[in-house]
Write a protein that holds these residues in place. Structure first.
Motif, short mmCIF file in Angstrom:
data_model
loop_
_atom_site.label_atom_id
_atom_site.label_comp_id
_atom_site.label_asym_id
_atom_site.label_seq_id
_atom_site.Cartn_x
_atom_site.Cartn_y
_atom_site.Cartn_z
N ALA A 244 41.05 42.47 47.57
CA ALA A 244 40.00 43.16 46.82
C ALA A 244 40.54 44.37 46.07
CB ALA A 244 38.88 43.59 47.78
N LYS A 245 41.51 45.06 46.66
CA LYS A 245 42.06 46.25 46.00
C LYS A 245 42.77 45.87 44.71
CE LYS A 245 42.78 50.74 46.20
NZ LYS A 245 41.66 51.70 46.18
N ALA A 246 43.47 44.75 44.69
CA ALA A 246 44.13 44.31 43.46
C ALA A 246 43.09 43.95 42.40
CB ALA A 246 45.04 43.13 43.74
N VAL A 247 42.01 43.29 42.81
CA VAL A 247 40.94 42.97 41.87
C VAL A 247 40.34 44.24 41.29
CG1 VAL A 247 38.69 41.85 41.59
CG2 VAL A 247 40.43 40.78 43.02
N GLU A 248 40.18 45.25 42.12
CA GLU A 248 39.65 46.53 41.65
C GLU A 248 40.52 47.11 40.54
OE1 GLU A 248 39.40 51.06 43.38
OE2 GLU A 248 38.95 49.43 44.77
N LYS A 249 41.84 47.08 40.71
CA LYS A 249 42.75 47.61 39.69
C LYS A 249 42.64 46.81 38.39
CE LYS A 249 44.43 50.75 42.43
NZ LYS A 249 44.11 52.19 42.22
N ILE A 250 42.53 45.49 38.53
CA ILE A 250 42.41 44.63 37.36
C ILE A 250 41.08 44.88 36.65
CG2 ILE A 250 42.18 42.21 36.64
CD1 ILE A 250 44.12 41.59 39.05
N GLU A 251 40.02 45.02 37.41
CA GLU A 251 38.71 45.27 36.83
C GLU A 251 38.69 46.59 36.06
OE1 GLU A 251 34.75 44.23 35.99
OE2 GLU A 251 36.39 43.07 36.86
N GLN A 252 39.34 47.60 36.61
CA GLN A 252 39.42 48.89 35.91
C GLN A 252 40.16 48.76 34.58
OE1 GLN A 252 41.29 51.38 38.86
NE2 GLN A 252 39.42 51.65 40.06
N ALA A 253 41.22 47.97 34.58
CA ALA A 253 41.98 47.75 33.35
C ALA A 253 41.15 46.98 32.32
CB ALA A 253 43.27 47.02 33.66
N LYS A 254 40.41 46.00 32.77
CA LYS A 254 39.52 45.26 31.87
C LYS A 254 38.50 46.19 31.23
CE LYS A 254 39.40 40.62 33.96
NZ LYS A 254 38.50 39.62 34.56
N GLN A 255 37.96 47.09 32.04
CA GLN A 255 36.95 48.01 31.52
C GLN A 255 37.53 48.98 30.49
OE1 GLN A 255 35.19 49.77 35.04
NE2 GLN A 255 34.18 47.85 35.64
N ARG A 256 38.84 49.16 30.53
CA ARG A 256 39.50 49.98 29.50
C ARG A 256 39.82 49.16 28.25
NH1 ARG A 256 42.70 51.52 33.95
NH2 ARG A 256 44.61 50.61 33.08
N GLY A 257 39.43 47.89 28.27
CA GLY A 257 39.62 47.06 27.09
C GLY A 257 40.90 46.26 27.08
N MET A 258 41.61 46.20 28.20
CA MET A 258 42.87 45.46 28.23
C MET A 258 42.62 43.94 28.29
SD MET A 258 45.36 47.80 30.60
CE MET A 258 46.80 46.83 30.08
N ASP A 259 43.54 43.20 27.71
CA ASP A 259 43.43 41.74 27.63
C ASP A 259 44.04 41.14 28.89
OD1 ASP A 259 43.32 39.11 26.94
OD2 ASP A 259 44.49 39.28 25.09
N ILE A 260 43.21 40.99 29.92
CA ILE A 260 43.67 40.56 31.24
C ILE A 260 42.69 39.53 31.80
CG2 ILE A 260 44.07 41.28 33.63
CD1 ILE A 260 44.96 43.97 32.61
N SER A 261 43.23 38.50 32.43
CA SER A 261 42.41 37.56 33.21
C SER A 261 42.99 37.45 34.61
CB SER A 261 42.34 36.19 32.53
OG SER A 261 43.64 35.69 32.25
N VAL A 262 42.17 36.96 35.53
CA VAL A 262 42.59 36.91 36.93
C VAL A 262 42.03 35.65 37.59
CG1 VAL A 262 40.64 38.38 37.61
CG2 VAL A 262 42.61 38.13 39.14
N GLU A 263 42.85 35.04 38.41
CA GLU A 263 42.44 33.89 39.20
C GLU A 263 42.65 34.19 40.68
OE1 GLU A 263 46.26 31.07 39.93
OE2 GLU A 263 45.61 31.12 37.83
#
Length: 456
Positions: A244-263
């Motif tokens: 969950a902590k890794a997802v949190e970091k990815i979600e924060q980056a997405k909210q900054r507008g970064m082009d990221i996807s996660v599986e």
């Protein structure tokens, strides 16, 4: 009135916006009609009454080890397994073949084998490894789906993990090529150091293995990759995220507008570390299955739609590398064999947690197609798209056995698992490739799929 090749009648069709009872008319491999009561003549009719018709699964993460390690898993057996699971397109990772898919020559060789042997369609990842930065442009121009790199030690001398400079240089090039970099995100420094410490102490149990690959190692690698992506502008896809902590970091980056996807993968949602304690090598993977409390967090994130897609990470090996009698767990191959069970797993989770079935279609087909450039023809049940379909009944359970698991090697964490649903049939571009437990199409029915802008 146009004569059709195939009409599927009375099915509960899983459309992007919901489930509706419709007929589907198919001509020349394409969906040409979706409506109630198609009256055209047709070569064949399939009655799907009381069955659900999903878009064929697009699994973006499998490991077929051909050429070089076909005895692990090859295109023929691997694609049969995918077809049996409702998958009509898979993306093969670049690392376990000999040679690995890190040059244009290796890419074309692998594509040739896939076109000769695959029962369903496939895409191919290229690799980013130390020393192949010059190969990225020709690989991209030849039609790879994207690129894959490891931030942790791979255990494969043909495909080494990237150092930071290779990663930055590769990201810069991949960004210019408008491609996506997929990352196995665990810190090599942390995991290797912890493993060496355990080995000094002679510790090699399931608990010891888990402790050498802590959540912190995943989070550190994810954060570092995000920092590098901010500098280089490289789109990222984080594979098999387990915390969950890794997802949190990815979600924060997405909210900054970064082009990221996660599986994430079904095995992180259905199983946990207790299964490694109980069943040993067959449940070993990297990142590892987490403790039950972490599994619950992942399920909550899944319900909240924080994962863009769910992929199998089918990672098979010969029996001797998963021998349950291996005493030192660190010596066993780390991978879950389960490419056949992604759609069944997600339907199980959807039924348990009251998730609409159209969400399953988003995780398994729509978003993978959109992310990786196939949405002009795949991923949705819409007129004009490839007639790639998975037909499922919810009226029968399905117990996984060695006999009904189509992979080359039958060791799997899923053996013995009961799903509350069953794959009735799989259709690839209008042709039935799997029907009630039998592969019905000839090999080489599948074709190499390239992203939009490339031509097969």
């Amino acid at each position: 009135m146009e004569h059709l090749d195939l009409i599927i009648t009375n099915g509960k069709v899983v459309l992007p916006t919901g489930v509706e009872e419709k007929d589907i008319g198919i001509k020349d491999g394409l969906i040409v009609q979706i409506k109630k009561g198609i009256t055209n003549t047709a070569d064949r009719r399939l009655d799907a009454e009381d069955q659900f018709v999903f878009p064929g699964v697009i699994d973006v993460h499998v490991h077929f080890s051909e050429p070089g390690r076909e005895h692990w898993e090859g295109f023929r057996t691997g694609s049969m397994m995918m077809a049996a699971g409702g998958c009509t397109t898979y993306f093969d990772m670049p690392l376990n073949g000999i040679p690995s898919t890190v040059t244009q020559e290796a890419l074309y060789d692998k594509a040739r084998l896939g076109n000769e042997k695959s029962f369903v369609d496939f895409g191919l990842w290229g690799g980013l490894v130390p020393g192949n930065e010059k190969d990225l442009v020709p690989l991209a121009e030849s039609g790879v789906i994207g690129f894959k790199a490891f931030l942790s030690t791979t255990g494969n001398k043909e495909f080494e993990a990237v150092d930071d400079i290779t990663l930055l240089n590769g990201m810069k090039t991949i960004a210019k090529l408008n491609k996506v970099l997929a990352l196995h995100s665990e810190s090599a420094a942390i995991t290797n150091w912890l493993k060496a410490e355990k080995e000094k102490e002679g510790k090699c149990s399931a608990n010891d293995y888990l402790e050498t690959r802590p959540i912190l190692a995943e989070v550190e690698a994810v954060e570092r990759a995000i920092y590098y992506a901010e500098i280089t502008g490289c789109p990222l896809h984080f594979v098999h995220i387990s915390s969950a902590k890794a997802v949190e970091k990815i979600e924060q980056a997405k909210q900054r507008g970064m082009d990221i996807s996660v599986e994430t993968c079904p095995h992180y949602l259905l199983f946990n570390h207790e299964h490694l304690r109980e069943r040993g090598t067959v449940a070993k993977c990297a990142p590892p299955l987490r403790e039950q409390e972490e599994q619950k967090k992942l399920i909550s994130l899944f319900i909240e739609d924080k994962f863009d897609m769910i992929s199998s990470d089918h990672s098979p090996c010969p029996y001797e590398l998963k021998d349950p009698h291996i005493y030192n767990l660190f010596q066993a191959w780390g991978g879950i064999s389960g490419g056949q069970f992604t759609l069944l797993s997600l339907i199980q989770l959807a039924l348990k947690h009251n998730i609409p079935l159209e969400k399953v279609a988003h995780w398994t087909a729509i978003r993978p197609a959109e992310r990786f450039g196939l949405s002009n023809r795949k991923g949705k049940i819409i007129e004009g798209a490839d007639a790639d379909l998975a037909i499922v009944t919810l009226n029968e359970s399905y117990v996984v056995t060695e006999d009904n698991f189509y992979a080359k090697h039958k060791q799997s964490l899923y053996v013995g698992h009961t799903f509350p649903c069953r794959i009735v049939g799989t259709i690839l571009r209008g042709k039935v490739v799997f029907n009630n437990g039998e592969i019905t199409n000839d090999p080489a029915g599948g074709c190499w799929q390239k992203p939009m802008g490339y031509y097969n």
